[in-house]
Design a protein around this motif. Structure first.
Motif, short mmCIF file in Angstrom:
data_model
loop_
_atom_site.label_atom_id
_atom_site.label_comp_id
_atom_site.label_asym_id
_atom_site.label_seq_id
_atom_site.Cartn_x
_atom_site.Cartn_y
_atom_site.Cartn_z
N ALA B 327 35.83 64.61 66.67
CA ALA B 327 36.74 64.90 65.56
C ALA B 327 37.83 63.83 65.47
N VAL B 328 38.45 63.74 64.26
CA VAL B 328 39.53 62.77 64.05
C VAL B 328 40.79 63.19 64.81
N GLY B 329 41.02 64.51 64.88
CA GLY B 329 42.23 65.00 65.54
C GLY B 329 43.46 64.33 64.97
N ALA B 330 44.29 63.80 65.85
CA ALA B 330 45.50 63.11 65.40
C ALA B 330 45.26 61.60 65.30
N GLY B 331 44.01 61.17 65.43
CA GLY B 331 43.71 59.74 65.33
C GLY B 331 44.10 58.97 66.58
N SER B 332 43.91 59.60 67.71
CA SER B 332 44.36 59.00 68.97
C SER B 332 43.14 58.57 69.76
N VAL B 333 42.88 57.27 69.71
CA VAL B 333 41.62 56.73 70.20
C VAL B 333 41.81 56.21 71.63
N ILE B 334 41.23 56.92 72.59
CA ILE B 334 41.40 56.55 73.99
C ILE B 334 40.11 55.90 74.48
N ILE B 335 40.22 54.63 74.86
CA ILE B 335 39.05 53.83 75.21
C ILE B 335 38.86 53.81 76.73
N MET B 336 37.63 54.05 77.16
CA MET B 336 37.35 54.04 78.61
C MET B 336 36.23 53.05 78.92
N ASP B 337 36.48 52.16 79.87
CA ASP B 337 35.47 51.16 80.20
C ASP B 337 34.50 51.68 81.26
N GLU B 338 33.54 50.82 81.61
CA GLU B 338 32.43 51.23 82.47
C GLU B 338 32.87 51.65 83.88
N THR B 339 34.08 51.28 84.29
CA THR B 339 34.53 51.63 85.65
C THR B 339 35.18 53.00 85.70
N THR B 340 35.32 53.66 84.53
CA THR B 340 36.10 54.90 84.49
C THR B 340 35.42 56.06 85.22
N ASP B 341 36.21 56.74 86.02
CA ASP B 341 35.74 57.92 86.76
C ASP B 341 35.97 59.15 85.89
N MET B 342 34.91 59.67 85.30
CA MET B 342 35.05 60.74 84.32
C MET B 342 35.54 62.04 84.95
N VAL B 343 35.25 62.23 86.23
CA VAL B 343 35.73 63.44 86.91
C VAL B 343 37.25 63.38 87.01
N LYS B 344 37.75 62.22 87.37
CA LYS B 344 39.20 62.05 87.49
C LYS B 344 39.89 62.24 86.14
N VAL B 345 39.27 61.70 85.09
CA VAL B 345 39.87 61.85 83.75
C VAL B 345 39.94 63.33 83.37
#
Lengths: 156, 449
Positions: B327-345
């Motif tokens: 969804a567009v929500g408030a238009g807040s685009v948070i970019i995560m690169d390949e090193t990102t730990d999704m559990v931690k996020v």
């Protein structure tokens, strides 16, 4: 318990709302009282309730609900570090670590000399400048260990 | 000490965010030199019928910018304009959805657009008083807003009998004190009344029972600030088609997208609705450090996460992001690169909702705590294999069972992270026998064979 300046500021806040809606100025009155005394003691909260003319419980409720009110003494300076997602992705862990090391305190603690209280806070809406922190009223963005050192050195 | 530069404003379309070349864009002088207050003056001098303005907004396809995307033109039409007694317009500047930082820049760089938009709103809805609720941490934006209001009063743009029209409009600021929930419109009203920010049951909606029980309309900062430009319509006065044509079928105009996280040039980008995500990513300099894109949260922490291949196919508008699972929500685009730990996020996001739950509804108050505690134990290597099912169970039992949308907002990330990245959670779970759940599953498969 409050200076004439603070009481005048509270009167100004009261003027923003209908005369029979004085409670609307309660949040501002608590902020003004906290600015003068550093934190909100129980007698101070009761005093503010008296100025606004609401029962003390209404003032306690508000003071304990919102995160910017301090119900215990804090340092002369308040550092609020954002660790929410955008800041976390850009290194807020390192910011916290650096502050811990430099100040010798953990999150939620105050330095022995009463100079700084360090707080972890939720998103402060400066995500494009992450990692960031708020020192008293000012935002500092794109933090690096060097810029943090400069900010800490400038505190009195 | 505070950074007043334009460093967060990138390629803008200049509806809500001023052109970065304009010096001191927040002053009345700069705003008026760029067309500011022309719309308010013309509306009041010509006594433009309020229905014409509402129709222009409807035609423009402006969707509400606070997150829900509800069209302000329709919202404004709900106000009982002719009703006796005081009515209010309220601006929601309680920006706090993780990833969102656009309203702060509007307040800092273009406060007069907000004042003008609110005054026009007051005229259309028959409200002679407005409040701007600004989050308590926004001291610099608050001071900018106060200074702009002072200029507006002195120039006769706020106050009594504006442009000899007989229309009065007084505007006040109200500072919050640290509570994400006050961005929910009825919690905001409670807070304006000097109470704990706990959402009200709806209905009644604010248009019928709002601030002090009076008819009230609440819009986001960006929504109000868009109104003057929509009415000016680049020289084609009141032609809603102008704004509409900038965007796509179901979403008119331009919108500010806050791009944060793992990009080279984070910032606020005011771009056309329907711009491909890939173009926005390129404007932001691409993924930082030459890394690969892993995932994007396109609308603030409350909307579902999208894997790279899905988001790279999507455009930045309501329909496209919905069709691609978010969804567009408030238009807040948070970019995560390949090193990102999704559990931690997800653990961090769950902590946020736990911290910010107002405590009114049991499923949210208790459930958000459970979500965080389970995610914390998974992330610290103490998870057990049934935790993932428990997480989903808790999330599903919060969703749809609370007064406001904070409960849903806490549940949706859990559901979407587990849907797309379940393997990362499984890899962190070590059960009592010392195996990760992945290994135990393989073992079971081997046993079965």
């Amino acid at each position: 318990m409050l200076s004439d300046t603070s009481l005048r500021e509270i009167q100004h806040e009261l003027s923003k709302y209908p005369a029979d809606r004085r409670q609307s100025a309660l949040m501002a009155a608590l902020r003004i009282a906290q600015d003068e005394h550093g934190w909100l003691s129980e007698p101070l909260i009761e005093y503010v309730a008296g100025v606004i003319r609401v029962p003390p419980v209404r003032a306690y409720e508000v003071a304990s609900f919102y995160s910017m009110y301090e119900l215990k003494p804090v340092g002369r300076n308040k550092i609020c570090v954002c660790t929410n997602i955008s800041c976390m992705l850009r290194g807020s862990d390192e910011v916290v670590e650096h502050l811990n090391k430099r100040l010798g305190i953990g999150l939620g603690e105050t330095t022995a000399d009463g100079k700084v209280t360090l707080k972890e806070v939720e998103c402060l809406a400066a995500c494009a400048g992450a990692p960031m922190m708020q020192v008293n009223r000012d935002y500092f963005e794109n933090l690096t260990p060097q810029s943090i050192d400069e900010i800490l050195d400038s505190l009195s | 000490m505070t950074d007043n530069t334009f460093n967060t404003v990138r390629k803008t379309f200049n509806v809500c965010l001023p052109d970065p070349s304009i010096e001191q864009s927040w002053t009345l002088k700069a705003y008026q030199e760029n067309g500011g207050y022309q719309a308010l003056e013309r509306v009041l001098r010509e006594q433009t019928p309020h229905t014409d303005i509402i129709n222009t907004l409807k035609t423009s396809n402006l969707r509400g910018r606070g997150g829900a995307g509800f069209p302000p033109g329709i919202k404004w039409s709900f106000m009982p304009r002719a009703a006796e007694g005081q009515k209010y317009v309220v601006c929601n500047s309680d920006e706090g959805e993780p990833g969102t930082c656009k309203d702060r820049d509007i307040l800092r760089l273009n406060p007069h657009a907000l004042i003008e938009g609110m005054a026009i709103g007051g005229y259309v809805m028959g409200a002679s008083k407005g409040y701007n609720y600004i989050r308590g941490e926004f001291w610099e934006p608050y001071e900018r807003m106060e200074a702009a209001m002072k200029e507006a009063y002195e120039a006769g743009l706020l106050g009594e009998n504006l442009f000899d029209s007989g229309f009065d409009f007084d505007l006040y600021t109200h500072l919050g004190a640290g509570a994400y929930i006050c961005g929910e419109e009825t919690a905001l009203l409670e807070s304006l009344e000097g109470k704990k920010g706990q959402p009200r049951f709806k209905p009644p909606f604010p248009a019928a029972f709002g601030l002090y029980g009076k008819p009230t309309t609440i819009n986001n900062t960006e929504s109000f600030a868009s109104v003057p430009a929509i009415l000016r319509a680049d020289g084609n006065w009141m032609d809603g088609e102008w704004f509409k044509a900038l965007g796509v079928e179901n979403a008119g105009g331009v919108k500010v997208f806050s791009v944060s996280g793992h990009v080279e040039r984070p910032g606020n980008y005011e771009i056309k609705m329907g711009t491909p995500f890939s173009e926005l990513l390129e404007m932001a300099g691409g993924v930082w450090k030459g890394r690969k894109l892993k995932a994007v949260i396109p609308g603030g922490s409350s909307v579902p996460v999208m894997p790279a291949d899905a988001v790279m196919q999507a455009n930045m508008d309501y329909d496209s992001l919905r069709d691609h699972g978010s969804a567009v929500g408030a238009g807040s685009v948070i970019i995560m690169d390949e090193t990102t730990d999704m559990v931690k996020v997800l653990e961090r996001l769950s902590y946020f909702y736990h911290e910010e739950s107002c405590g009114q509804c049991t499923p949210c108050r208790e459930g958000t705590g459970w979500l965080y505690r389970i995610l914390h134990r998974i992330n610290t290597g103490k998870g057990v294999s049934k935790d993932l099912d428990t997480l989903l169970d808790v999330a599903n039992r919060i969703e749809g069972r609370t007064i406001c949308a904070l409960g849903d907002a806490a549940a949706w990330p859990v559901q979407s992270f587990l849907k797309h990245y379940r393997h990362e959670f499984e890899a962190k779970i070590v059960d009592a026998s010392g195996n990760t759940s992945d290994q135990s599953k393989n073992k079971m498969t081997a046993d079965a064979a």
